[in-house]
Design an enzyme around this catalytic site. Structure first.
Site, PDB file in Angstrom:
ATOM      1  N   CYS A 232      -3.074  -4.881   4.019  1.00 26.81           N
ATOM      2  CA  CYS A 232      -1.951  -5.731   4.428  1.00 26.81           C
ATOM      3  C   CYS A 232      -1.997  -7.141   3.857  1.00 26.81           C
ATOM      4  CB  CYS A 232      -1.874  -5.800   5.950  1.00 26.81           C
ATOM      5  SG  CYS A 232      -1.618  -4.188   6.703  1.00 26.81           S
TER       6      CYS A 232
ATOM      7  N   GLU B 130       0.843  -1.199   0.000  1.00 23.28           N
ATOM      8  CA  GLU B 130       0.000   0.000   0.000  1.00 23.28           C
ATOM      9  C   GLU B 130       0.875   1.245   0.000  1.00 23.28           C
ATOM     10  OE1 GLU B 130      -2.272  -0.795   3.743  1.00 23.28           O
ATOM     11  OE2 GLU B 130      -1.305   1.081   4.290  1.00 23.28           O
TER      12      GLU B 130
ATOM     13  N   HIS C 283      -1.384 -12.403  10.509  1.00 24.85           N
ATOM     14  CA  HIS C 283      -1.021 -10.990  10.315  1.00 24.85           C
ATOM     15  C   HIS C 283      -0.766 -10.352  11.692  1.00 24.85           C
ATOM     16  CE1 HIS C 283      -0.759  -6.946   9.022  1.00 24.85           C
ATOM     17  NE2 HIS C 283      -1.907  -6.578   9.557  1.00 24.85           N
TER      18      HIS C 283
END
Ligand SMILES: [Zn+2]
Lengths: 347, 132
Positions: free
Chosen positions: A113, A81, A235
């Site tokens: 993400c 990003e 994550h």
């Protein structure tokens, strides 16, 4: 011939700023913040590093580890990003820098993400369909947090790249499963310098719902239970969320703690779950089963199940472990950090 | 650097691609079309490994335009392991005392300058200490 990972590589810039140092500037209690988010410090890029340069080094490391030559790479996808250009792909710079051009396909991906794992899915698909022999997916970010915002404590920098193919994988792919909804927990409008987020809303309905649902969906699809897995990487937006997710699923601490790079390099966004997966592969023994689950705001999770093969031992001497990069560190104070991250506007 | 020149020199900047004389074996960086040693025009592309050692260096305190944010930075002459000398910026020098002749270096992919808000970003190779 079985579908899997042929090699992997990471890159983490050498500079660090501690949660304590950031807290000092904003008159916050560094001790309690650091404890609360379970993060000690985060990685900061050099002034001449960006998502393209970090991707190039990670991909060079991955390619060396795989033993493939650049001309064997049929696809490169860069998930991020923080692509350097609004229009002009990072992936072509990476492809050119490693010498893989011109006979390949390349594209940049965006999904907060989880853009890196979306790239892995695409390469797995192309290889499985015998359209290409091998391809590379990389997740990289130089994350920006608004000065003084909670995200500033965790927004880190790093990249992780995976070479995917069918010939002698170090880990075979057992299956993939994704869980996706429209959930506005985190966003950045075109032209905005820093992202916005919905505070507490980023927890239960977003990170946890998607991470847990993708995990359950994968288990159901493959007919496996969590007891069948030896290692896990979720994550890591901070050091707490992945531990809470593991706890909710009944995964013991020892199966996930080796993946928690976030404590020392911060949230590397698109690289985050892939970096944790790379560290699990650094430590894995043949026969072990690894669960990888990404999360991207907006929102979605991609879950993967891998089984490590004997090949991992053969190739290990060619790899640069995640720990080498995590241990290589130079601390910055807030003033130098601000300069590194372009927070001082000179014109 | 203009867009056209940036693109023409990209191969040498991105990958350390040079030339090798097929007659006498002389190596060149960047890409050369004639061998200075034997005047042969028969040169082929040659890929340097990226391993290098430091020959000499200087600290830049007064930066050229576009590099002001990097000050102080280091510029040096390094010898590639294949024997060819090139001039390059040396990055991630966190302690100036490590800059001694013979210091082991490797080439790393970095931004060459910030450029302008609207212009292209030039990338290329610089040297970094192999110190871990
Ligand atoms: Zn010659």
């Amino acid at each position: 011939m079985s579908l899997g990972i042929l090699g992997y590589g990471v890159y983490i810039p050498r500079y660090r700023i501690s949660v304590h140092e950031i807290a000092r500037i904003w008159h916050e209690d560094g001790e309690s913040i650091s404890k609360g988010i379970n993060v000690i410090e985060k990685a900061v890029p050099a002034m001449d590093e960006d998502t393209a340069t970090i991707s190039v080094t990670a991909v060079q490391n991955a390619l060396r580890h795989s033993g493939l030559s650049p001309s064997e790479i049929g696809a490169i996808y860069v998930g991020s990003e923080s692509h350097p250009y609004a229009v002009k792909p990072t992936a072509v710079t990476v492809a050119e820098a490693i010498g893989a051009t011109p006979h390949l396909t390349a594209a940049d991906l965006e999904f907060a993400c989880k853009a890196g794992t979306a790239g892995m899915q695409m390469v797995f698909g192309l290889v499985a369909a015998d359209e290409i022999r091998a391809g590379i997916a990389v997740g990289t970010d130089c994350a920006q947090g608004r000065p003084g915002d909670a995200l500033e404590y965790t927004a880190g920098a790093g990249g992780a790249a995976f070479v995917i193919g069918k010939n002698k994988p170090i880990a075979t792919l057992e299956g993939m499963y994704s869980y996706t909804t429209d959930t506005p927990d985190f966003w950045r409008r075109e032209g905005a310098r820093y992202p916005s987020h919905a505070g507490r809303f980023t927890g239960a309905p977003s990170y946890f719902r998607h991470t847990l649902s993708a995990t359950q969906g994968l288990l159901d699809k493959l007919g496996l239970s969590l007891n069948d897995f030896d290692r896990v990487s979720f994550h890591q937006p901070n050091g707490r969320f992945p531990l809470s997710a593991a706890k909710a699923l009944g995964i013991p601490l020892e199966k996930i703690q080796d993946a928690l790079c976030v404590r020392r390099i911060g949230n590397t966004y698109s690289a985050s779950s892939m970096m944790g997966f790379a560290r699990q592969l650094d430590l894995a023994k043949p026969g072990e089963r690894i669960l990888l689950v990404s999360y991207g705001s907006g929102a979605g999770s991609d879950a993967f199940s891998f089984v490590v093969t004997d090949e991992i031992l053969e190739k290990r001497e060619r790899s640069i472990p995640v720990d080498k990069y995590m241990d290589r560190r130079t601390e910055l104070d807030y003033a130098l950090y601000a300069k590194h991250r372009g927070k001082i506007i000179m014109k | 650097m203009g867009v056209a020149r940036s693109w023409r020199t990209q191969k040498s900047r991105y990958r350390l691609t040079g030339s090798k004389c097929t007659k006498c074996g002389a190596l060149y960086f960047p890409i050369n079309i004639v061998c200075i040693k034997c005047t042969s025009l028969d040169l082929e592309e040659f890929q340097f490994s990226g391993k290098a050692k430091l020959i000499e260096w200087t600290r830049v305190d007064e930066a050229a335009k576009g590099f002001e944010h990097l000050v102080p930075y280091y510029f040096g002459i390094v010898e590639l392991e294949e024997g060819v000398r090139i001039s390059t910026q040396i990055v991630d020098v966190v302690d100036e005392n490590i800059l001694q002749p013979g210091l082991q270096l490797q080439m790393t992919f970095r931004k060459l300058g910030e450029g302008t808000e609207e212009g292209i970003i030039n990338y290329g190779l610089k040297a970094e200490p192999v110190d871990w």
